[in-house]
Motif scaffolding. Sequence first.
Motif, short mmCIF file in Angstrom:
data_model
loop_
_atom_site.label_atom_id
_atom_site.label_comp_id
_atom_site.label_asym_id
_atom_site.label_seq_id
_atom_site.Cartn_x
_atom_site.Cartn_y
_atom_site.Cartn_z
N ILE A 59 17.16 65.61 -7.17
CA ILE A 59 18.12 64.41 -6.93
C ILE A 59 19.16 64.82 -5.96
O ILE A 59 19.47 66.09 -5.77
CB ILE A 59 18.72 64.09 -8.32
CG1 ILE A 59 19.42 65.19 -8.95
CG2 ILE A 59 17.78 63.58 -9.27
CD1 ILE A 59 20.07 65.02 -10.33
N ASN A 60 19.83 63.94 -5.36
CA ASN A 60 21.01 64.29 -4.51
C ASN A 60 22.36 64.06 -5.18
O ASN A 60 22.51 62.99 -5.66
CB ASN A 60 20.85 63.33 -3.24
CG ASN A 60 19.67 63.52 -2.34
OD1 ASN A 60 19.35 64.99 -2.27
ND2 ASN A 60 18.87 62.89 -1.74
N PRO A 75 24.50 61.36 -9.71
CA PRO A 75 23.94 60.27 -10.33
C PRO A 75 23.96 60.08 -11.71
O PRO A 75 24.26 60.81 -12.43
CB PRO A 75 22.36 60.35 -9.94
CG PRO A 75 22.39 61.59 -8.82
CD PRO A 75 23.64 62.22 -8.97
N GLN A 180 13.89 58.86 -8.83
CA GLN A 180 14.30 59.68 -7.70
C GLN A 180 14.41 58.91 -6.62
O GLN A 180 13.87 57.82 -6.53
CB GLN A 180 13.30 60.81 -7.51
CG GLN A 180 13.10 61.72 -8.60
CD GLN A 180 12.27 62.89 -8.34
OE1 GLN A 180 11.99 63.23 -7.28
NE2 GLN A 180 11.58 63.34 -9.64
N THR A 399 18.26 57.60 -17.82
CA THR A 399 19.26 57.99 -17.08
C THR A 399 20.45 58.65 -18.14
O THR A 399 21.01 57.84 -18.93
CB THR A 399 20.09 56.97 -16.34
OG1 THR A 399 19.18 56.33 -15.40
CG2 THR A 399 21.08 57.86 -15.49
N THR A 405 20.81 63.68 -14.84
CA THR A 405 19.35 63.43 -14.29
C THR A 405 18.92 62.09 -14.89
O THR A 405 19.25 61.72 -15.64
CB THR A 405 18.52 64.34 -14.65
OG1 THR A 405 18.54 64.87 -16.22
CG2 THR A 405 18.82 65.73 -14.09
N SER A 406 17.70 61.77 -14.36
CA SER A 406 17.13 60.64 -14.55
C SER A 406 15.54 61.14 -14.93
O SER A 406 15.11 61.92 -14.03
CB SER A 406 16.96 59.35 -13.85
OG SER A 406 18.12 58.78 -13.66
#
Length: 462
Positions: A59-60, A75, A180, A399, A405-406
């Motif tokens: 993830i970003n 996120p 993602q 989520t 994170t997801s």
Amino acid sequence: RLGFVMLTNISESGLGTYAMEAVWSNLVALPETNVAKSNEPASDPSSEVGKYLLAEASINFDVEMKDGKLWLTVPGQPQYELENIGGRRYKMASAPPGYFVTFRPIKGKETETEMFLEQPRGNLVLVRVKADAAPDTKASTMASYDGPLKELLGAYEMKGRLIVEIKMADGKVSLVVPGQPAYPLVEKEKDKFSSPPLPDTYGVIIKRDAAGKVSGLVLKQPEGEFELTRVMETAVALTVDELLTKMIVANGGEQALRKHKSRVITAEMDFEHQGIKGIATISARAPNALTSHIEMMALGKKIGTIDEYFNGTEGGEVTSFSPGEIKAGKSLEDARISSDFYDVLNWKKLFKSIEIKRMSKVGDEDVFVVVKTPEKGNPVTDYISAKSFLLLRRDSIQTDNTSETSVPITEYFSDYRMVEGLMLPFKATTNIPNIGDVVVLVKTVKFDVDIPDATFRAPEKK
């Protein structure tokens, strides 16, 4: 010196995180909230702007300038203002105590930047991703794309669970994994691809059959290589409206579905890969209130509780062994949708689009694969039996506001029984990546029970 050892048969178990926080909070003490600023002059904050990849979770994190200030976006969480405390080190101003961000050169690659994220649960290193090339002006739909990679477009499945797609995203042929961002694919050599945002340790290798047609792919990651089989496209004979009509009839009919206003289910749970049993009480009330209370048992003794709730506007989770969570963003929107008491009757109100993607199979049974996309929440994919028109499988994305994170969730439903005019699954098996399989067996179902409002609020933590 102080240390602890935790034994678990799940490599990604989140219990270690919570155990570490308990050590910090109760035995060592939380980090100081007032951190003295360094005498080192602040660097230019605009030089830190960009996307930073957490490779472990793919993830970003986004760092951007807004109103002259530097902000970090994680996120599923609110934005954090980064308050400079000297040089390239920042305090996350609105985060809990102990959270800091330091930007620094990558060792051996001094022209590139990484983010060092300090947090009580363990530190993380994120690498700034290279800026993508200018967006492609080509049409971004599979139907209109006619480039050299057209034969790769489609869905790919691993062991009946994870489904990824190669499709057009922002005008580029990209790998799309649930939960993602899309990863644009660049061919390095025949049938071998990389993605510019990811390190070289990640890649995609295309598999072909004896006739040279694409039959699957291999995801190459630092953790290993994972093979997926191509999902064959099959013509769909029904429209969405026709399928919805058959589903409503199969579930008992609109009159029977609207007859009830509340429901209480009790069930037994088995966390198969954790060695834990559970007893669950799940309460629902029209139009969209839902709560669950789980008592967890191990070796015949109660070891903890989990309460999850949504009251129509607010929701969250409270556990006896970890910090609680207040739902926000996609997490809150997903709770609103999943709590809808009338479910399939309201699909067209709950989702921006509903599409029958293809035919597939769950076990030996033919199913319609239906993708439901809401306005704000995560997409949901349902697998509807072509014989009974009942839900057999659901793929969704969870989520988590706390872990940042997801994760993809897969649920299987079976042992349908008629209860007061409605068809209900008496067995559900849920696969969660960091927990494993959780089997739920329904024991009792009661409709139109008087449920107090307090049931749908956060319980007091004891």
